[in-house]
Design an enzyme around this catalytic site. Structure first.
Site, PDB file in Angstrom:
ATOM      1  N   CYS A  50       0.863  -1.192   0.000  1.00 16.02           N
ATOM      2  CA  CYS A  50       0.000   0.000   0.000  1.00 16.02           C
ATOM      3  C   CYS A  50       0.887   1.226   0.000  1.00 16.02           C
ATOM      4  CB  CYS A  50      -0.866   0.004   1.254  1.00 16.02           C
ATOM      5  SG  CYS A  50      -1.834  -1.489   1.428  1.00 16.02           S
TER       6      CYS A  50
ATOM      7  N   ARG B 282       1.474   1.564  -5.846  1.00 14.39           N
ATOM      8  CA  ARG B 282       1.730   0.547  -4.812  1.00 14.39           C
ATOM      9  C   ARG B 282       0.455  -0.200  -4.441  1.00 14.39           C
ATOM     10  NH1 ARG B 282       6.531   1.312  -2.098  1.00 14.39           N
ATOM     11  NH2 ARG B 282       5.699   0.109  -0.370  1.00 14.39           N
TER      12      ARG B 282
ATOM     13  N   TRP C  80      -3.830  -1.876  -1.342  1.00 17.41           N
ATOM     14  CA  TRP C  80      -3.917  -3.126  -2.109  1.00 17.41           C
ATOM     15  C   TRP C  80      -4.412  -4.156  -1.116  1.00 17.41           C
ATOM     16  CZ3 TRP C  80      -1.889  -8.117  -2.082  1.00 17.41           C
ATOM     17  CH2 TRP C  80      -2.096  -8.851  -3.239  1.00 17.41           C
TER      18      TRP C  80
ATOM     19  N   ASN D  74       0.541  -0.546   6.180  1.00 15.96           N
ATOM     20  CA  ASN D  74       1.004  -1.243   4.978  1.00 15.96           C
ATOM     21  C   ASN D  74       1.615  -2.545   5.466  1.00 15.96           C
ATOM     22  OD1 ASN D  74       2.069  -2.054   2.563  1.00 15.96           O
ATOM     23  ND2 ASN D  74       3.811  -0.658   2.622  1.00 15.96           N
ATOM     24  N   GLY D  75       1.140  -3.688   4.964  1.00 13.20           N
ATOM     25  CA  GLY D  75       1.720  -4.965   5.387  1.00 13.20           C
ATOM     26  C   GLY D  75       0.631  -5.931   5.826  1.00 13.20           C
TER      27      GLY D  75
ATOM     28  N   GLU E 106      10.204 -13.275 -20.211  1.00 15.29           N
ATOM     29  CA  GLU E 106       9.841 -11.888 -19.879  1.00 15.29           C
ATOM     30  C   GLU E 106       8.740 -11.395 -20.803  1.00 15.29           C
ATOM     31  OE1 GLU E 106       9.971  -9.616 -17.818  1.00 15.29           O
ATOM     32  OE2 GLU E 106       9.821  -7.717 -18.879  1.00 15.29           O
TER      33      GLU E 106
ATOM     34  N   LYS F 243       5.034 -10.080 -19.467  1.00 19.02           N
ATOM     35  CA  LYS F 243       4.502  -8.750 -19.783  1.00 19.02           C
ATOM     36  C   LYS F 243       3.101  -8.854 -20.386  1.00 19.02           C
ATOM     37  CE  LYS F 243       7.422  -5.892 -18.264  1.00 19.02           C
ATOM     38  NZ  LYS F 243       7.785  -6.881 -17.238  1.00 19.02           N
TER      39      LYS F 243
ATOM     40  N   GLU G 263       0.541  -9.869 -17.656  1.00 19.82           N
ATOM     41  CA  GLU G 263       0.201  -8.850 -16.645  1.00 19.82           C
ATOM     42  C   GLU G 263      -0.414  -7.604 -17.269  1.00 19.82           C
ATOM     43  OE1 GLU G 263       3.413  -7.177 -14.335  1.00 19.82           O
ATOM     44  OE2 GLU G 263       4.831  -7.431 -15.943  1.00 19.82           O
TER      45      GLU G 263
ATOM     46  N   HIS H 269       9.687 -31.371 -27.123  1.00 19.53           N
ATOM     47  CA  HIS H 269       9.487 -32.225 -25.931  1.00 19.53           C
ATOM     48  C   HIS H 269       8.109 -32.002 -25.320  1.00 19.53           C
ATOM     49  CE1 HIS H 269      13.661 -33.442 -26.188  1.00 19.53           C
ATOM     50  NE2 HIS H 269      13.967 -32.165 -26.373  1.00 19.53           N
TER      51      HIS H 269
ATOM     52  N   LYS I  81       2.721  -2.519  -7.648  1.00 19.18           N
ATOM     53  CA  LYS I  81       4.108  -2.342  -8.095  1.00 19.18           C
ATOM     54  C   LYS I  81       5.086  -3.038  -7.184  1.00 19.18           C
ATOM     55  CE  LYS I  81       7.478  -0.712 -10.553  1.00 19.18           C
ATOM     56  NZ  LYS I  81       7.772  -1.352 -11.858  1.00 19.18           N
TER      57      LYS I  81
HETATM   58  C1  AGP Z   1       7.251  -7.076 -13.442  1.00  9.76           C
HETATM   59  O1  AGP Z   1       6.670  -6.542 -14.618  1.00  9.76           O
HETATM   60  C2  AGP Z   1       6.238  -7.409 -12.395  1.00  9.76           C
HETATM   61  N1  AGP Z   1       5.535  -6.247 -12.010  1.00  9.76           N
HETATM   62  C3  AGP Z   1       6.804  -8.203 -11.238  1.00  9.76           C
HETATM   63  O2  AGP Z   1       7.124  -9.485 -11.755  1.00  9.76           O
HETATM   64  C4  AGP Z   1       8.058  -7.640 -10.548  1.00  9.76           C
HETATM   65  O3  AGP Z   1       9.168  -7.727 -11.405  1.00  9.76           O
HETATM   66  C5  AGP Z   1       8.353  -8.499  -9.307  1.00  9.76           C
HETATM   67  O4  AGP Z   1       7.245  -8.387  -8.443  1.00  9.76           O
HETATM   68  C6  AGP Z   1       9.632  -8.083  -8.576  1.00  9.76           C
HETATM   69  O5  AGP Z   1       9.507  -6.766  -8.123  1.00  9.76           O
HETATM   70  P1  AGP Z   1      10.840  -6.034  -7.563  1.00  9.76           P
HETATM   71  O6  AGP Z   1      11.798  -5.944  -8.716  1.00  9.76           O
HETATM   72  O7  AGP Z   1      10.385  -4.702  -7.065  1.00  9.76           O
HETATM   73  O8  AGP Z   1      11.396  -6.902  -6.469  1.00  9.76           O
END
Ligand code: AGP
Length: 616
Positions: A2, A27, A76, A102-103, A485, A489, A492, A508, A611
């Site tokens: 958060c 966040r 969040w 937060n947490g 990667e 992307k 998400e 395989h 994030k």
């Molecule tokens: C990446 O596009 C994602 N949002 C997610 O996988 C992110 O890379 C992962 O949560 C790690 O975050 P960080 O680099 O802040 O540790």
């Protein structure tokens, strides 16, 4: 996960709180709220489910009396869905105390039953309201907010940053942190608290980092930091190196579009100051030569995109240092009783520096005697502060949830680390090292060229494919993590099925997924040099084309062998094989962003995500 902010000073706090929350929204953004001690000494609070804009509109139509002491929160959800009642702040002590959090408080259920047994009633499903009730109960006994905090935090288990204020004490905001971020912003006659510096960077770049198990009390004229036992502690001051405008969109359609455009400078800024006369010398690693010369294993731990950067980095680390390297998901590493020793270097990678899975893995590695090095993009973050050494990436603030410029900066930092350690160990041929440095220094210009020449075409391709339901990604060697990667992307951002595979794995099993029209991106290795892998990947393309796949190849300029095989070819400039990942990933970032835009989705704040994942 958060965003939290606190303000004390001479100015009306509401606008400061809302502006800070808007910079922290990445966040977490499923509900938001503020509390203010108004000019008459009363405590007012407003909170609403939905994004920050919902709260803003509500305050505009039904204003809250303003005041110069306030706290704000963007959520969040962990305990309890995103509803008005579950939004923060939570009130206690006859609604004179406001608390934000937060947490996750892991023992909240037993604490809640204790309070219910004392006749306390709750208006939400959250763990935060339990903490608020406990602080309210202590405050009612002592009338002292700091000692109330101290009495409560020692009973809370889990990860938390708590901020509170009480209407009896205008001009005072108290905070406490354990395993969750909190930083102080130092102004002129005013002070701030925030989950990260984005909360207050438009007002001040002077900041203090608060350590584990510490309590902070801010007033307009001062800051007091003590540990949970009440003893004063020294706090680490730092200067925020980017300004508020860097955290704004700057005219781009989205933060992600801005950040993809910044990928060249993210690489350039991460290199800056670390190459002297063709040699990589990372200043932050001064004094570690003896240790680095003695390590017998490197373990890279991270999550998500950061883990894929680690997978790319493994090739460079092993090639240039000749030290065995393993890459592990942080949340898996911690629970498998790994073999570690004082000669193991554990390298964590984290853009936010607050990812709980990675933080707990770093702490675990240290507890098992390993040395830890943090590659991080956020100054003053928790993971760097819990590590033995830090190599910061300098990508600037990354606001979009989907990590892009931080990813290329992480790979850059790993390559710099590999060249530094390879030099210290005498493991890399000086000629090879100079060639690698030359290649690395050319990467920013080459990424810029991909953006200049291919971006429009890729965005068109994404719009044509807006109805796609599934995309596969193939790569080999250093291109394999790029395939992963690219798939992440797309998942998400466009919320569609996407999967990355090692191209050699195709026969395989995964080739069974190929049916007419199935889009497949293929990261094609350079045909120069041995070219053996190039031939194999072109064969893979032919195999899937024969089964009806629609192939979009990412291949270097001049690679003609790929032309008859692929339906589309996206070009990247020539580069040595080790450096191709930094170029090949750019079209995949653009494509995922383009497909999300074509579907009318929120590119910066995708559903269900945040994030920084600051809960395990
Ligand atoms: C990446 O596009 C994602 N949002 C997610 O996988 C992110 O890379 C992962 O949560 C790690 O975050 P960080 O680099 O802040 O540790």
């Amino acid at each position: 996960m958060c965003g939290i902010i606190g303000y004390v000073g001479p100015r009306p706090s509401q606008d400061i709180l809302l502006a800070g929350l808007s910079r922290l929204e990445y966040r977490g953004y499923d509900s938001a709220g503020i509390a203010v001690i108004d000019g008459d000494g009363g405590l007012g609070m407003r909170k609403r489910a939905g994004k920050l804009a919902v709260l803003r509109d509500d305050l505009a139509s039904t204003p809250l009396a303003d005041g110069t002491t306030g706290i704000g929160h963007t959520r969040w959800a962990t305990h309890g869905g995103p509803t008005d009642a579950n939004a923060h702040p939570h009130l206690a002590d006859d609604d004179k105390l406001a608390v934000i959090h937060n947490g996750i408080i892991e023992n909240f259920a037993e604490l809640k039953s204790e309070l219910v047994g004392e006749g306390v009633t709750f208006r939400s499903e959250t763990d935060t309201e339990v903490a608020a009730a406990m602080i309210g109960r202590e405050y009612a006994r002592t009338g002292d907010l700091v000692s109330a905090f101290r009495a409560v935090v020692s009973r809370l288990e889990g990860a938390y940053t708590l901020l509170a204020m009480h209407e009896d004490h205008p001009g005072l905001v108290v905070g406490a942190r354990r395993n969750s971020p909190l930083v102080i912003g130092l102004g002129e006659g005013e002070n701030f608290l925030g989950s990260d510096v984005a909360a207050f960077v438009e007002h001040t770049r002077k900041a203090l980092a608060i350590g584990q198990d510490e309590i902070v009390a801010i007033t307009p004229g001062g800051v007091e930091v003590t540990d949970f036992s009440g003893a004063p502690v020294e706090v680490e001051a730092f200067e925020v190196t980017w300004d508020a405008s860097a955290a704004e969109k700057g005219g781009w359609s989205s933060f992600m579009a801005k950040e993809v455009s910044e990928e060249p400078e993210a690489v350039a800024n991460t290199i800056r100051g670390r190459i002297h006369e063709g040699r990589v010398e990372i200043p932050e690693l001064d004094g570690m030569d003896e240790f680095l010369a003695d390590i017998d294993r490197i373990l890279v731990i991270a999550c998500g995109t950061a883990a894929y950067a680690g997978m790319v980095g493994k090739y460079a680390l092993e090639t240039w240092t000749r030290v065995p390297v393993d890459v592990e998901l942080a949340h898996e590493f911690r629970y498998r009783d790994p073999v570690l020793s004082p000669r193991t270097l554990v390298v964590s990678i984290s853009q936010s520096g607050e990812t709980m899975d990675t933080l707990m893995a770093v702490k675990y590695a240290r507890s098992r005697g390993a040395k830890t090095l943090s590659i991080c993009n956020t100054q003053g973050a928790t993971i760097p502060r819990e590590s033995d050494a830090i190599v910061y990436t300098h990508a600037g603030p990354e606001v979009a949830v989907a990590s892009t410029k931080a990813f290329v900066a992480q790979i850059t930092a790993l390559y710099l680390l590999a060249l530094h350690v390879g030099r210290v160990r005498g493991a890399i041929d000086p000629v090879v090292a100079v060639e690698a440095v030359t290649e690395l220094e050319a990467v920013p210009g080459k990424i810029a060229r991909v953006l200049e020449t291919e971006q429009t075409r890729i965005e068109q391709l994404a719009h044509w494919m807006a109805d796609t339901r599934s995309v596969l990604f193939l790569g080999r060697n250093v291109g394999y993590p790029i395939a992963l990667e690219g798939a992440l992307k797309l998942k998400e951002l466009a919320y569609i099925h996407a999967e990355g595979f090692a191209a050699g794995e195709l026969k395989h099993g995964p080739i069974a997924l190929i049916e007419p029209g199935q889009p497949v991106f293929v990261v094609v290795p350079s045909p120069r040099g041995s070219g053996e892998m190039h031939k194999k990947v072109v064969s893979n393309i032919e195999e899937i084309r024969a089964r009806g796949a629609r192939v979009i190849a990412i291949a270097e300029e001049g690679d003609v062998a790929v032309l008859p095989a692929a339906d589309e070819v996206l070009r990247i400039p020539l580069a040595a094989p080790m450096f191709e990942p930094l170029l090949a990933v750019v079209p995949l970032h653009i494509f995922a962003m383009g497909l999300a835009e074509a579907k009318g989705l929120d590119v910066d704040q995708p559903r269900n995500l945040a994030k920084s994942v600051t809960v395990e």
